[in-house]
Write a protein that holds these residues in place. Structure first.
Motif, PDB file in Angstrom:
ATOM      1  N   VAL A  36      -4.466   6.758   0.207  1.00  7.58           N
ATOM      2  CA  VAL A  36      -5.006   6.386   1.059  1.00  7.58           C
ATOM      3  C   VAL A  36      -4.724   7.490   2.531  1.00  7.58           C
ATOM      4  O   VAL A  36      -3.527   7.525   2.891  1.00  7.58           O
ATOM      5  CB  VAL A  36      -4.387   4.670   0.860  1.00  7.58           C
ATOM      6  N   LEU A  37      -5.997   7.966   3.031  1.00  5.20           N
ATOM      7  CA  LEU A  37      -5.448   9.452   3.967  1.00  5.20           C
ATOM      8  C   LEU A  37      -5.515   8.104   5.233  1.00  5.20           C
ATOM      9  O   LEU A  37      -6.191   6.935   5.263  1.00  5.20           O
ATOM     10  CB  LEU A  37      -6.783   9.547   4.646  1.00  5.20           C
ATOM     11  N   PRO A  38      -4.126   8.583   6.333  1.00  7.09           N
ATOM     12  CA  PRO A  38      -4.302   7.352   8.051  1.00  7.09           C
ATOM     13  C   PRO A  38      -5.239   7.381   7.885  1.00  7.09           C
ATOM     14  O   PRO A  38      -7.011   7.855   8.276  1.00  7.09           O
ATOM     15  CB  PRO A  38      -3.577   9.172   8.812  1.00  7.09           C
ATOM     16  N   SER A  40      -7.461   4.847   7.042  1.00  5.11           N
ATOM     17  CA  SER A  40      -8.380   4.367   6.165  1.00  5.11           C
ATOM     18  C   SER A  40      -8.865   3.103   5.902  1.00  5.11           C
ATOM     19  O   SER A  40      -7.153   2.336   6.223  1.00  5.11           O
ATOM     20  CB  SER A  40      -8.405   5.681   5.179  1.00  5.11           C
ATOM     21  N   TYR A  42      -8.307  -0.742   4.084  1.00  4.19           N
ATOM     22  CA  TYR A  42      -7.530  -0.006   3.151  1.00  4.19           C
ATOM     23  C   TYR A  42      -7.626  -2.505   2.790  1.00  4.19           C
ATOM     24  O   TYR A  42      -7.937  -3.135   3.047  1.00  4.19           O
ATOM     25  CB  TYR A  42      -5.945  -0.441   3.458  1.00  4.19           C
ATOM     26  N   GLY A  73       3.892   9.221   1.882  1.00  2.86           N
ATOM     27  CA  GLY A  73       3.527   8.039   3.135  1.00  2.86           C
ATOM     28  C   GLY A  73       4.533   7.830   3.285  1.00  2.86           C
ATOM     29  O   GLY A  73       6.121   7.056   2.588  1.00  2.86           O
ATOM     30  N   GLY A 109      -0.932   6.605   5.986  1.00  6.06           N
ATOM     31  CA  GLY A 109      -1.277   6.702   5.114  1.00  6.06           C
ATOM     32  C   GLY A 109      -0.393   6.845   3.709  1.00  6.06           C
ATOM     33  O   GLY A 109       1.035   6.588   3.602  1.00  6.06           O
ATOM     34  N   TRP A 110      -0.363   6.766   2.791  1.00  7.72           N
ATOM     35  CA  TRP A 110       0.410   7.250   1.245  1.00  7.72           C
ATOM     36  C   TRP A 110      -0.472   7.015  -0.044  1.00  7.72           C
ATOM     37  O   TRP A 110      -1.758   6.957   0.037  1.00  7.72           O
ATOM     38  CB  TRP A 110       1.172   5.855   0.855  1.00  7.72           C
TER      39      TRP A 110
END
Length: 183
Positions: A36-38, A40, A42, A73, A109-110
């Motif tokens: 998961v990009l910053p 994005s 969820y 993340g 994100g993570w």
């Protein structure tokens, strides 16, 4: 984390199992990974999940255990109204029937890896107090053994070859044992 980039950012697989697999008192039900990009949304691809799995960021109850590893993340987990900060290297264990929600921090994100499982063997570990719903989070540093074991489980889950259920369940137990020994 090099092996994670070999796949799409989001990969999830629901595993099949047989009556013979069930005789081992534990089955693996699903595996997945999500980068998961910053900024994005969820969870991604909500429409690809069964209804019970779609509300991960606002709250849900599962009918299985899930072990979730966050190798990169940070984010948040809430279990029965108790909030936890999740940082890189953390693992958390979700228990059947227990209300929970989790999500990455929108700024960082993570990367999340998960494995779902169920069965009388795991239920017995809970009844004996080995696994405790009041202690769902394990803050660990990056750990090579855990990363390799998650990789092996993930790859076997995608492959779903004969006897993989037995091997994956043994690896899940190994993951739990390693995690408990490090805390």
């Amino acid at each position: 984390m090099g092996w994670l980039t070999m796949f799409e950012p989001y990969v999830s697989r629901y595993l099949t199992h047989s009556a013979e697999d069930e005789r081992w008192q534990m089955v693996c039900t699903d595996v997945g990974k999500n980068i998961v990009l910053p900024g994005s949304p969820y969870p991604p691809r909500r429409e690809h999940h069964p209804e019970a799995f779609r509300s991960v960021s606002i709250g849900r109850r599962l009918n299985e255990y899930q072990l979730v590893h966050i190798p990169a993340g940070q984010g948040f987990l809430s279990v029965n109204g108790v909030s936890y900060g999740i940082t890189a290297g953390s693992l958390f264990l979700l228990f059947p029937g227990v209300q929970h929600a989790y999500r990455p921090d929108v700024n960082t994100g993570w990367t999340e890896l998960w494995v779902g499982f169920r069965g009388p063997h795991i239920d017995a570990l809970c009844a004996a107090g080995v696994l405790d719903p009041s202690r769902p989070v394990f803050h660990l540093k990056q750990h090579v053994v855990l990363s390799r074991t998650f990789q092996s489980i993930f790859e076997a889950g995608l492959r779903q070859a004969p006897l993989d259920q037995f091997q994956v369940c043994a690896q899940i137990l190994s993951l739990l044992a390693e995690t408990l020994s490090l805390t």
